[in-house]
Scaffold this motif. Sequence first.
Motif, PDB file in Angstrom:
ATOM      1  N   ILE A 109     -16.748 -48.273  20.950  1.00 38.81           N
ATOM      2  CA  ILE A 109     -15.550 -49.022  20.612  1.00 38.81           C
ATOM      3  C   ILE A 109     -14.867 -49.524  21.875  1.00 38.81           C
ATOM      4  O   ILE A 109     -15.168 -49.073  22.993  1.00 38.81           O
ATOM      5  CB  ILE A 109     -14.555 -48.172  19.790  1.00 38.81           C
ATOM      6  N   THR A 110     -13.955 -50.451  21.699  1.00 35.42           N
ATOM      7  CA  THR A 110     -13.140 -50.956  22.802  1.00 35.42           C
ATOM      8  C   THR A 110     -11.693 -50.554  22.564  1.00 35.42           C
ATOM      9  O   THR A 110     -11.077 -50.972  21.568  1.00 35.42           O
ATOM     10  CB  THR A 110     -13.249 -52.481  22.921  1.00 35.42           C
ATOM     11  N   ASN A 111     -11.169 -49.728  23.446  1.00 34.44           N
ATOM     12  CA  ASN A 111      -9.757 -49.335  23.382  1.00 34.44           C
ATOM     13  C   ASN A 111      -8.938 -50.254  24.290  1.00 34.44           C
ATOM     14  O   ASN A 111      -9.482 -50.954  25.143  1.00 34.44           O
ATOM     15  CB  ASN A 111      -9.588 -47.895  23.845  1.00 34.44           C
ATOM     16  N   TRP A 112      -7.652 -50.222  24.107  1.00 38.76           N
ATOM     17  CA  TRP A 112      -6.793 -51.000  24.997  1.00 38.76           C
ATOM     18  C   TRP A 112      -5.492 -50.245  25.260  1.00 38.76           C
ATOM     19  O   TRP A 112      -5.094 -49.362  24.501  1.00 38.76           O
ATOM     20  CB  TRP A 112      -6.492 -52.378  24.413  1.00 38.76           C
ATOM     21  N   THR A 113      -4.886 -50.592  26.367  1.00 37.73           N
ATOM     22  CA  THR A 113      -3.593 -50.020  26.712  1.00 37.73           C
ATOM     23  C   THR A 113      -2.768 -51.092  27.409  1.00 37.73           C
ATOM     24  O   THR A 113      -3.316 -52.081  27.913  1.00 37.73           O
ATOM     25  CB  THR A 113      -3.752 -48.787  27.624  1.00 37.73           C
ATOM     26  N   ILE A 129       3.503 -54.164  34.998  1.00 38.35           N
ATOM     27  CA  ILE A 129       3.256 -54.354  36.421  1.00 38.35           C
ATOM     28  C   ILE A 129       4.077 -55.553  36.883  1.00 38.35           C
ATOM     29  O   ILE A 129       3.915 -56.668  36.369  1.00 38.35           O
ATOM     30  CB  ILE A 129       1.764 -54.585  36.716  1.00 38.35           C
ATOM     31  N   GLY A 130       4.962 -55.299  37.848  1.00 38.79           N
ATOM     32  CA  GLY A 130       5.817 -56.382  38.343  1.00 38.79           C
ATOM     33  C   GLY A 130       6.721 -56.958  37.277  1.00 38.79           C
ATOM     34  O   GLY A 130       7.007 -58.168  37.284  1.00 38.79           O
ATOM     35  N   GLY A 131       7.129 -56.109  36.364  1.00 38.31           N
ATOM     36  CA  GLY A 131       8.020 -56.556  35.301  1.00 38.31           C
ATOM     37  C   GLY A 131       7.327 -57.277  34.170  1.00 38.31           C
ATOM     38  O   GLY A 131       7.981 -57.720  33.220  1.00 38.31           O
ATOM     39  N   ARG A 132       6.012 -57.380  34.240  1.00 42.87           N
ATOM     40  CA  ARG A 132       5.256 -58.070  33.186  1.00 42.87           C
ATOM     41  C   ARG A 132       4.268 -57.102  32.527  1.00 42.87           C
ATOM     42  O   ARG A 132       3.667 -56.269  33.195  1.00 42.87           O
ATOM     43  CB  ARG A 132       4.514 -59.274  33.753  1.00 42.87           C
ATOM     44  N   THR A 133       4.122 -57.215  31.232  1.00 39.71           N
ATOM     45  CA  THR A 133       3.208 -56.347  30.490  1.00 39.71           C
ATOM     46  C   THR A 133       1.798 -56.914  30.545  1.00 39.71           C
ATOM     47  O   THR A 133       1.574 -58.089  30.214  1.00 39.71           O
ATOM     48  CB  THR A 133       3.641 -56.212  29.023  1.00 39.71           C
ATOM     49  N   LYS A 134       0.880 -56.093  30.984  1.00 38.62           N
ATOM     50  CA  LYS A 134      -0.524 -56.501  31.033  1.00 38.62           C
ATOM     51  C   LYS A 134      -1.350 -55.604  30.122  1.00 38.62           C
ATOM     52  O   LYS A 134      -1.122 -54.397  30.045  1.00 38.62           O
ATOM     53  CB  LYS A 134      -1.060 -56.426  32.467  1.00 38.62           C
ATOM     54  N   ARG A 135      -2.276 -56.223  29.444  1.00 37.12           N
ATOM     55  CA  ARG A 135      -3.146 -55.497  28.519  1.00 37.12           C
ATOM     56  C   ARG A 135      -4.474 -55.203  29.206  1.00 37.12           C
ATOM     57  O   ARG A 135      -5.108 -56.090  29.787  1.00 37.12           O
ATOM     58  CB  ARG A 135      -3.392 -56.325  27.251  1.00 37.12           C
ATOM     59  N   TYR A 136      -4.908 -53.951  29.132  1.00 36.34           N
ATOM     60  CA  TYR A 136      -6.186 -53.534  29.706  1.00 36.34           C
ATOM     61  C   TYR A 136      -7.091 -53.003  28.599  1.00 36.34           C
ATOM     62  O   TYR A 136      -6.648 -52.246  27.740  1.00 36.34           O
ATOM     63  CB  TYR A 136      -5.981 -52.440  30.762  1.00 36.34           C
ATOM     64  N   GLU A 137      -8.318 -53.427  28.623  1.00 40.96           N
ATOM     65  CA  GLU A 137      -9.303 -52.960  27.647  1.00 40.96           C
ATOM     66  C   GLU A 137     -10.372 -52.125  28.343  1.00 40.96           C
ATOM     67  O   GLU A 137     -10.743 -52.414  29.488  1.00 40.96           O
ATOM     68  CB  GLU A 137      -9.950 -54.148  26.932  1.00 40.96           C
ATOM     69  N   TYR A 138     -10.845 -51.114  27.652  1.00 42.12           N
ATOM     70  CA  TYR A 138     -11.917 -50.290  28.209  1.00 42.12           C
ATOM     71  C   TYR A 138     -12.798 -49.782  27.063  1.00 42.12           C
ATOM     72  O   TYR A 138     -12.323 -49.537  25.962  1.00 42.12           O
ATOM     73  CB  TYR A 138     -11.369 -49.119  29.026  1.00 42.12           C
TER      74      TYR A 138
END
Length: 258
Positions: free
Chosen positions: A183-187, A191-200
């Motif tokens: 499966i692919t999870n995300w969190t 960072i620097g006041g901006r929301t970034k989405r990371y998938e793993y």
Amino acid sequence: MYDLDTRKRAMTLIAQGSSLNSVSKQTGISRSAIREWRTRIDPLPRVQSPPCPRCLADPGVPDDAAAYSYLLGLYLGDGCISPHPRGGYYLRVACADAWPGLIDKCRAAITTIRPESRVCVLQKQGCVAVTSYSKHWPCLFPQHGPGKKHERPILLEPWQQEIVDAHPWDFIRGLVHSDGCRITNWTAKIIGGRTKRYEYTRYFFSNVSADILNLFTDTLDRVGVEWKSANQSRAVQNISIARKGSVALMDLHVGPKY
């Protein structure tokens, strides 16, 4: 099986002008058989079934050890062996309809191990049971026994362990294809006041049997895959593989179901 003289008598009646239906009623032979004899009257030679390697005077192992290791994983995950009322046994492996490639791989593995046994696919709700009949399934899978697998000890015989040690990735693949997933999870991180989405990517394996879980994790240890346990209930235990290097190994040797 009808002998050659019986076939010739039926063909003589046909040559004399009798219909298929009348010859069938007169001889008790099915019309389909008589129809086939019009093309070929000689009986097909009997194909000698290969002996079960475990039933030989000097017991051996299946010729294709990699296919056996994969099928062993499938059986321990989602397989069962049940007796036929007239003797012999059925091997059944449940495969979800969503994974037609898995169904094909399962059929191919069964055919490789017992090529004389016909493999059929029985449709269930949301899944199929890949099914094959043989007198020798308990010989090849001695883990067979009464009751559910998680309610009895599941230990590999020494000859099975040698196969798994020689073909660990096939065994892992079989277990993941049956009771596992990719499966692919995300969190999200700020960072620097901006929301970034990371998938793993991560792999999971779930099973109720502590013995089968141990077989899976012991084999992961041998091939250098890091894992951790994640209990979600008292009945089922999940094994998680999430570290980048270990996921890369799993992707290389197992990959997603399809």
